[in-house]
Design a protein around this motif. Structure first.
Motif, PDB file in Angstrom:
ATOM      1  N   GLU A 165       0.787  -1.355  -0.008  1.00  0.00           N
ATOM      2  CA  GLU A 165       0.075  -0.083  -0.019  1.00  0.00           C
ATOM      3  C   GLU A 165       0.754   1.334   0.148  1.00  0.00           C
ATOM      4  O   GLU A 165       1.888   1.082   0.459  1.00  0.00           O
ATOM      5  CB  GLU A 165      -0.992  -0.032   1.220  1.00  0.00           C
ATOM      6  N   GLY A 166       0.437   2.250  -0.546  1.00  0.00           N
ATOM      7  CA  GLY A 166       1.115   3.553  -0.642  1.00  0.00           C
ATOM      8  C   GLY A 166       0.610   4.662  -1.538  1.00  0.00           C
ATOM      9  O   GLY A 166      -0.786   4.524  -1.637  1.00  0.00           O
ATOM     10  N   GLU A 167       1.201   5.780  -1.915  1.00  0.00           N
ATOM     11  CA  GLU A 167       0.391   6.661  -2.707  1.00  0.00           C
ATOM     12  C   GLU A 167       0.968   6.957  -3.912  1.00  0.00           C
ATOM     13  O   GLU A 167       1.988   6.670  -4.225  1.00  0.00           O
ATOM     14  CB  GLU A 167       0.875   8.304  -1.809  1.00  0.00           C
ATOM     15  N   SER A 196      -3.800   9.504  -4.830  1.00  0.00           N
ATOM     16  CA  SER A 196      -4.687   8.567  -4.320  1.00  0.00           C
ATOM     17  C   SER A 196      -3.846   7.754  -3.467  1.00  0.00           C
ATOM     18  O   SER A 196      -2.745   7.181  -3.838  1.00  0.00           O
ATOM     19  CB  SER A 196      -5.636   7.906  -5.030  1.00  0.00           C
ATOM     20  N   ARG A 197      -4.435   7.215  -2.295  1.00  0.00           N
ATOM     21  CA  ARG A 197      -3.645   6.092  -1.492  1.00  0.00           C
ATOM     22  C   ARG A 197      -4.226   4.723  -2.464  1.00  0.00           C
ATOM     23  O   ARG A 197      -5.372   4.600  -2.778  1.00  0.00           O
ATOM     24  CB  ARG A 197      -4.323   5.783  -0.113  1.00  0.00           C
ATOM     25  N   LYS A 199      -3.862   0.479  -2.998  1.00  0.00           N
ATOM     26  CA  LYS A 199      -3.542  -1.104  -2.523  1.00  0.00           C
ATOM     27  C   LYS A 199      -3.292  -1.746  -3.596  1.00  0.00           C
ATOM     28  O   LYS A 199      -4.362  -2.169  -4.447  1.00  0.00           O
ATOM     29  CB  LYS A 199      -4.635  -1.370  -1.408  1.00  0.00           C
TER      30      LYS A 199
END
Length: 350
Positions: free
Chosen positions: A290-292, A328-329, A331
């Motif tokens: 997960e990240g930006e 956006s974030r 996944k």
């Protein structure tokens, strides 16, 4: 018995090693590419095989006979270099015929020149001034001249390096077709992986005077043997990890189940390679990151995205379907079959 055999060859210049204990074999009819960055030793190795340099130690054998002390002109090898090296005062036909001077009959030399012109797609060019030719035509003449004497082994050192990309891509395919059509054994030196994969039956990746991997083009690409090979091929998602006692791999983003981990004992420090095509927006397993989403570039057949996760920037190639907006974030699920491990630690800049 191998057609060509290099046994533990080393070479230094002013006490700086250019090659260190390099060994390889080559079968008759095979095209082998020496691939690597400038200064890795690939051209030095080619020159040792050609007889233009003498090894400090080790041996070179051709058809089982040591040739370390055999002069280049007696080895029966052909050479083709990036700098076409055509004679400007000779026409195309005379350039091709240069290596045929020992052929006693004029008509045989002339027939061979015409045969070579046809082979490289230059029928009717025999009387042309070489100075009037395009870069691609000049390189075809250079290839024809190298092939005319009928060498047992042809060596090509960055033969397409001076040409533009479009012409290079066309000629690399033609060179392979010509060499395979003749059943000729060849060693091809390049720093361009696309060229190596297109031309070669086998690719030898070199770094700092040593061989990092020797395998088929497909194996080198899909199963790079070391972090250096992966980085040289352009794979940037190389990060540290450690194998745990339960077989999982501890990473910056959690503990991942990666099939390769079963081959390493608990506590082994590893480098994790995440291939750019590994990421999906739909759940495919338990390997998640997960990240930006910090960047998204349209590359034609895919989007190249950059993900900032746990202080690391990762690059992936993804289809636009369901791709979130930049900022956006995100996944992502990673295909475990496209995540590899190396039992040596990768350092940025190696």
């Amino acid at each position: 018995m191998p057609f060509l055999q290099v046994n533990q060859v080393s070479k230094s210049y002013d006490r700086t090693p250019a090659l260190t204990d390099v060994s390889l074999t080559l079968d008759e009819g095979q095209i082998l590419c020496l691939l690597g960055p400038s200064g890795c030793g690939k051209t030095t190795l080619l020159r040792l095989i050609a007889g233009l340099e003498t090894p400090d130690s080790g041996t070179v054998l051709f058809e089982g006979r040591e040739i370390n002390n055999v002069p280049p002109h007696q080895r029966g090898f052909g050479l083709m270099f990036q700098e076409f090296a055509l004679f400007p005062h000779k026409n195309v036909g005379q350039n091709i015929a240069f290596g045929l001077q020992h052929w006693p009959r004029v008509e045989e030399r002339q027939a061979r020149v015409q045969e070579m012109l046809a082979l490289v797609g230059l029928t009717g060019f025999g009387g042309r001034d070489v100075n009037s030719l395009s870069g691609g035509e000049r390189q075809r003449v250079a290839l024809a001249r190298s092939l005319a004497p009928g060498p047992r082994l042809l060596m090509l050192d960055e033969p397409l390096g001076a040409l533009d990309r479009a012409l290079r891509e066309r000629l690399m395919l033609e060179i392979r077709q010509i060499l395979k059509g003749l059943g000729l054994t060849a060693i091809y030196v390049t720093h361009d992986q696309t060229e190596a994969f297109a031309v070669a039956d086998r690719v030898v990746v070199m770094n700092r005077g040593q061989i990092e991997q020797d395998a088929s083009p497909e194996t080198v690409y899909y199963q790079p043997a070391t972090p250096f090979v992966a980085q040289f091929l352009g794979f940037t998602n190389l990060l540290p990890g450690q194998v745990r006692a339960d077989g999982l791999v501890e990473t910056l983003w959690g503990d991942w189940s990666i099939p390769q981990a079963q081959h390493y004992p608990a506590g082994t420090s590893v480098t994790v390679l995440i291939r750019p095509e590994a990421a999906l927006t739909e759940a495919v397993g338990e390997v998640v990151i997960e990240g930006e989403l910090t960047a998204s570039l349209f590359r034609g057949r895919f989007y190249q995205i950059t993900l900032s996760a746990a202080g690391q920037l990762l690059t992936f190639e993804m289809l636009p379907n369901g791709l979130p907006a930049v900022g956006s974030r995100v996944k992502l699920w990673l295909d475990p079959g496209k995540v590899s491990l190396f039992a040596e630690t990768y350092k940025q800049g190696d």
